[in-house]
Design a protein around this motif. Structure first.
Motif, PDB file in Angstrom:
ATOM      1  N   TYR A   1       0.837  -1.208   0.000  1.00  0.00           N
ATOM      2  CA  TYR A   1       0.000   0.000   0.000  1.00  0.00           C
ATOM      3  C   TYR A   1       0.871   1.257   0.000  1.00  0.00           C
ATOM      4  CZ  TYR A   1      -4.449  -2.438   0.766  1.00  0.00           C
ATOM      5  OH  TYR A   1      -5.572  -3.210   0.613  1.00  0.00           O
ATOM      6  N   ASN A   2       1.978   1.204   0.727  1.00  0.00           N
ATOM      7  CA  ASN A   2       2.872   2.358   0.757  1.00  0.00           C
ATOM      8  C   ASN A   2       3.407   2.689  -0.627  1.00  0.00           C
ATOM      9  OD1 ASN A   2       2.578   2.685   3.499  1.00  0.00           O
ATOM     10  ND2 ASN A   2       4.467   1.608   4.037  1.00  0.00           N
ATOM     11  N   ALA A   3       3.657   1.653  -1.435  1.00  0.00           N
ATOM     12  CA  ALA A   3       4.163   1.893  -2.787  1.00  0.00           C
ATOM     13  C   ALA A   3       3.147   2.672  -3.618  1.00  0.00           C
ATOM     14  CB  ALA A   3       4.495   0.563  -3.461  1.00  0.00           C
ATOM     15  N   ILE A   4       1.858   2.341  -3.450  1.00  0.00           N
ATOM     16  CA  ILE A   4       0.807   3.068  -4.185  1.00  0.00           C
ATOM     17  C   ILE A   4       0.673   4.484  -3.638  1.00  0.00           C
ATOM     18  CG2 ILE A   4      -1.648   3.106  -4.769  1.00  0.00           C
ATOM     19  CD1 ILE A   4      -1.644   0.069  -4.598  1.00  0.00           C
ATOM     20  N   MET A   5       0.708   4.622  -2.320  1.00  0.00           N
ATOM     21  CA  MET A   5       0.604   5.950  -1.714  1.00  0.00           C
ATOM     22  C   MET A   5       1.757   6.847  -2.169  1.00  0.00           C
ATOM     23  SD  MET A   5       0.396   6.982   2.321  1.00  0.00           S
ATOM     24  CE  MET A   5      -1.217   6.232   2.557  1.00  0.00           C
ATOM     25  N   ALA A   6       2.958   6.281  -2.276  1.00  0.00           N
ATOM     26  CA  ALA A   6       4.114   7.066  -2.725  1.00  0.00           C
ATOM     27  C   ALA A   6       3.885   7.615  -4.123  1.00  0.00           C
ATOM     28  CB  ALA A   6       5.375   6.205  -2.697  1.00  0.00           C
ATOM     29  N   GLY A   7       3.221   6.823  -4.989  1.00  0.00           N
ATOM     30  CA  GLY A   7       2.931   7.287  -6.342  1.00  0.00           C
ATOM     31  C   GLY A   7       1.998   8.491  -6.346  1.00  0.00           C
ATOM     32  N   TYR A   8       0.962   8.439  -5.513  1.00  0.00           N
ATOM     33  CA  TYR A   8       0.048   9.586  -5.424  1.00  0.00           C
ATOM     34  C   TYR A   8       0.767  10.822  -4.862  1.00  0.00           C
ATOM     35  CZ  TYR A   8      -4.089   6.756  -6.486  1.00  0.00           C
ATOM     36  OH  TYR A   8      -5.018   5.973  -7.121  1.00  0.00           O
ATOM     37  N   CYS A   9       1.634  10.607  -3.871  1.00  0.00           N
ATOM     38  CA  CYS A   9       2.343  11.747  -3.269  1.00  0.00           C
ATOM     39  C   CYS A   9       3.307  12.381  -4.262  1.00  0.00           C
ATOM     40  CB  CYS A   9       3.084  11.291  -2.022  1.00  0.00           C
ATOM     41  SG  CYS A   9       1.984  10.862  -0.648  1.00  0.00           S
ATOM     42  N   ARG A  10       3.966  11.558  -5.095  1.00  0.00           N
ATOM     43  CA  ARG A  10       4.860  12.124  -6.108  1.00  0.00           C
ATOM     44  C   ARG A  10       4.094  12.992  -7.096  1.00  0.00           C
ATOM     45  NH1 ARG A  10       7.784   7.227  -5.744  1.00  0.00           N
ATOM     46  NH2 ARG A  10       6.376   6.275  -7.263  1.00  0.00           N
ATOM     47  N   GLY A  11       2.850  12.614  -7.355  1.00  0.00           N
ATOM     48  CA  GLY A  11       2.017  13.397  -8.264  1.00  0.00           C
ATOM     49  C   GLY A  11       1.257  14.515  -7.579  1.00  0.00           C
ATOM     50  N   LYS A  12       1.590  14.808  -6.309  1.00  0.00           N
ATOM     51  CA  LYS A  12       0.937  15.873  -5.531  1.00  0.00           C
ATOM     52  C   LYS A  12      -0.573  15.640  -5.422  1.00  0.00           C
ATOM     53  CE  LYS A  12       4.912  17.962  -5.294  1.00  0.00           C
ATOM     54  NZ  LYS A  12       5.705  17.868  -4.040  1.00  0.00           N
TER      55      LYS A  12
END
Length: 775
Positions: A451-462
């Motif tokens: 789940y953290n890997a998916i969350m990191a993707g959203y955070c990189r995209g602001k």
């Protein structure tokens, strides 16, 4: 244990104090070492009674009793007879011994460690020998002779202490003597080592042959390489094998083939030696001989196990083969020789594919493994997935996962996490969630890391809303957030109240605050301009001391990026004054955000802090742009010269950025641009690029300066650049701006008018610059 080693009486007692600290901090380790080794060691009471002044005058001791000279001789004699050594040296002692040798030399080091009751071991001797070799390489003449003499004494000390002088000890020194072409010295040392360890005779022969090849003594080479005497004894045969390996390392084809005729390949049991032979056959492209040896080795006991890696060693050493050609050759040889590829050899193939960023080729290797009926270990895919991320080939995640699915490879959590991470890197969140569903089916439940890997993707995209959605999905799946989850949430909060909320949740859940969580707190508070709270993060008593300096660097970067340059520089100076390290990223952040006039000296000092070449290039380019902005033309030229010395291609890239900035800054910087153009040609001896000249010509248009526009126009021809449509249009506009309509009309005839966009620009220029004066 009290620190009795005060450094006031003896400047060298600093080392003794460190020794005592290690003994005190690792008393259990010291006791364990005493049980394993027969070395005499003093008791704590005896240690406490010693002072820096008398410690080196003490005799050896054990169990509280002083050893006399006769006992020491008896100890040495017993060790010689047993010829045994148990490795009991701790990493801290070995490191301390190297530091001591650097400061005071090996003689003093041996004396210190011997007198405090800790017997010198083989690891220590090897560390001291390597230290002397480094010093000898850095010296010339008499200074290097001194180091060689010290090495001789170390070997003598090893022999007298009953230690075997093995290749790990003499090999690096022999390599040094070969590099320095020391023939006479080699003979002296080889006799000493043969006397101490007769079993080293054949391995010394390997270095002797290398030395003869290095100095070009052909007579000696032919004397040593005498095939007729190979079978006379086992010793001669072992020598021949050593000579053979020396010829492999130097690719002496004639002598190599000569010895291969008399040496039985099946008698060489060491896979390391066989690999050396096959690599040499590959470099020399002796395919027939390679096939002959492979067929012979197939009949041996471990043949099927070892021949596939040997084929790899041969193929990967063939000159000028691309990765795809290596794979093809590897596959064809296995088929032709009826050898099954091994997991080991295929893993090495995948490694070179990943190193070369040939991801598709690596997938082909995995297909080859599957066709051979071998089971694919899960860890095979980890370096492949890391290579995809490193080379930004995120889309390769689909064919890789397809191979895994078709061949029923069940990924572990770590592999699933990497697959998901690659999907979100290319913003394929649907694919990431599909992988999450597969993980649930295979592993039973998705993990927090997935789940953290998916969350990191959203955070990189602001996309903080997307990150909150992932958090809700974790709650529904009964997956608990961890410190990584909160580090993403805190760093990307849209309100300061949410930072406080997540902080409280971490306290209630007793979730450890890692250094990344602290970094997130610092950046979040600074983003909301609550700089006092950002500073107070460093006061948390739970921060591990080893992370404190790194967090200070993060605070400096965060303050500077949020406009608090004065505070950032003050903290940066405190870090430097405390003797702590500064991170390159911190320095780059300061250089980037110091943009007020009059700071050039400070920027140049910051630039000197950057040792890494990539960071120095980044910092230097930023300082150059600063110089251009504030008209420090001479300083910019000086930095460009330094940049050119390191990397000419990068210098051209920076020059293009510089002229882009000159165009953006407007007419006030045209003179600086022209002066820099002169320096680029006359002092840096570089040709300006089309990009730089285009920006400079546009600056002339903006400044309505036809004279300098004409000068820049001529630079295209001097630089060997042909005029294109855009160049013509810029010059046409420059002529119209200055009112030179006749020249503009003449130039207009040379412009191709097939493109409607070109016609539109010409029409716009006429309407703008050719209106009647009454209008």
């Amino acid at each position: 244990m009290a620190n009795v080693f005060s450094t006031e009486e003896d400047p060298q007692a600093e080392v003794l104090a460190q020794i005592q600290n290690i003994l005190g901090a690792n008393s259990s380790e010291a006791e364990s070492a005493e049980e394993q080794c027969s070395s005499p060691r003093g008791s704590s009471d005896m240690m406490a009674s010693l002072t820096p002044k008398n410690i080196l005058d003490s005799s050896w001791f054990a169990n509280g009793e002083i050893f006399d000279a006769q006992q020491r001789k008896e100890l040495s004699r017993n060790r010689k007879q047993k010829f045994l050594f148990k490795g009991t040296e701790s990493y801290k002692f070995t490191k301390l011994m190297r530091n001591c040798a650097t400061k005071f030399g090996p003689d003093y080091t041996l004396e210190v460690f011997g007198r405090i009751g800790r017997e010198t071991g083989i690891k220590d001797y090897n560390a001291l020998i390597k230290h002397c070799i480094v010093k000898a390489r850095q010296s010339n003449g008499e200074a290097s002779s001194v180091q060689i003499g010290k090495i001789y004494q170390l070997f003598v000390s090893m022999r007298e202490s009953g230690f075997p002088i093995e290749e790990a000890s003499f090999g690096p020194f022999f390599e040094y003597m070969i590099d320095m072409k020391m023939v006479e010295e080699f003979q002296i040392f080889s006799e000493l080592i043969k006397d101490a360890n007769p079993e080293s005779y054949s391995r010394i022969g390997y270095y002797e042959m290398l030395l003869s090849i290095r100095v070009g003594d052909e007579d000696k080479i032919h004397e040593l390489c005498n095939p007729s005497g190979v079978a006379s004894s086992e010793e001669c045969y072992n020598l021949a094998v050593s000579y053979l390996l020396a010829f492999c390392d130097t690719d002496r084809k004639d002598e190599l083939l000569q010895l291969l005729e008399v040496v039985d390949i099946l008698s060489i049991s060491s896979l390391k030696y066989l690999s050396s032979i096959f690599r040499s056959l590959g470099r020399l492209q002796c395919e027939k001989l390679m096939k002959k040896f492979i067929l012979a080795l197939k009949t041996s006991e471990d043949g099927e196990k070892n021949v596939s890696p040997l084929i790899y060693e041969y193929v990967s050493s063939i000159p000028n083969l691309e990765v795809e050609e290596i794979i093809s050759k590897f596959s064809n040889l296995h088929k032709g020789l009826e050898v099954c590829p091994s997991i080991v050899s295929c893993e090495m193939l995948i490694k070179i594919c990943c190193t070369s960023s040939k991801i598709r080729a690596a997938v082909e290797v995995i297909e080859l493994i599957c066709q051979s009926g071998l089971d694919i270990p899960d860890h095979f895919f980890d370096p492949l997935l890391h290579a995809c991320e490193r080379s930004c080939e995120f889309d390769m995640v689909r064919p890789i996962y397809s191979v895994m699915s078709r061949h029923n490879v069940r990924p572990k959590e770590k592999t699933f996490k990497s697959l998901i991470s690659l999907c979100v890197r290319m913003k394929d969140f649907e694919g990431a969630y599909n992988l999450l569903a597969d993980a649930k089916e295979i592993e039973g439940v998705p993990t927090t890391r997935m789940y953290n890997a998916i969350m990191a993707g959203y955070c990189r995209g602001k996309n903080f809303a997307g990150a909150l959605m992932v958090l809700k999905q974790m709650e529904h799946a009964d997956v608990q957030p961890d410190s990584e989850t909160y580090s993403y949430l805190i760093a990307n909060c849209e309100r300061q109240e949410d930072v406080f909320k997540y902080h409280n949740e971490m306290k209630l859940g007793r979730i450890e605050k890692t250094k990344y969580v602290y970094m997130s707190f610092i950046n979040a508070y600074a983003k909301f301009r609550n700089f006092e709270l950002a500073k107070q993060v460093l006061l948390d008593s739970e921060i591990q001391p080893k992370y404190l300096n790194e967090l200070k660097n993060v605070l400096v970067a965060s303050l500077s990026s949020n406009g608090q340059i004065t505070d950032a520089l003050q903290l940066y100076d405190e870090i430097k004054q405390a003797g702590c390290t500064t991170e390159p990223k911190t320095v780059i952040s300061l250089i980037e955000h110091i943009q007020s006039d009059g700071k050039l000296d400070r920027l140049l000092r910051l630039l000197e802090e950057l040792n890494d070449s990539s960071f120095w290039f980044d910092g230097c380019s930023r300082v150059i742009l600063y110089c251009v902005r504030y008209h420090f033309v001479n300083s910019a030229i000086g930095l460009l010269k330094k940049l050119k010395e390191k990397d000419e291609t990068s210098t051209c890239f920076v020059i293009d950025k510089m002229y882009c900035q000159i165009w953006e800054l407007g007419p006030t910087h045209l003179e600086a641009g022209l002066e820099l153009l002169r320096a680029i040609k006359e002092e840096l001896h570089l040709r300006p690029s089309r990009t730089s000249l285009d920006f400079l010509l546009s600056s002339c248009v903006t400044a309505k300066d036809p004279h300098h526009a004409q000068l820049v126009w001529s630079e295209y021809e001097d630089a060997g650049l042909s005029y294109n449509v855009l160049t013509f249009l810029r010059m046409y506009e420059a002529l119209l701006v200055s009112g030179q309509r006749k020249k503009a009309s003449k130039l207009l005839k040379k412009i191709e008018k097939d493109d409607p966009h070109v016609n539109y620009i010409i029409k716009s220029c006429k309407e703008t610059f050719m209106k009647p004066s009454s209008a």
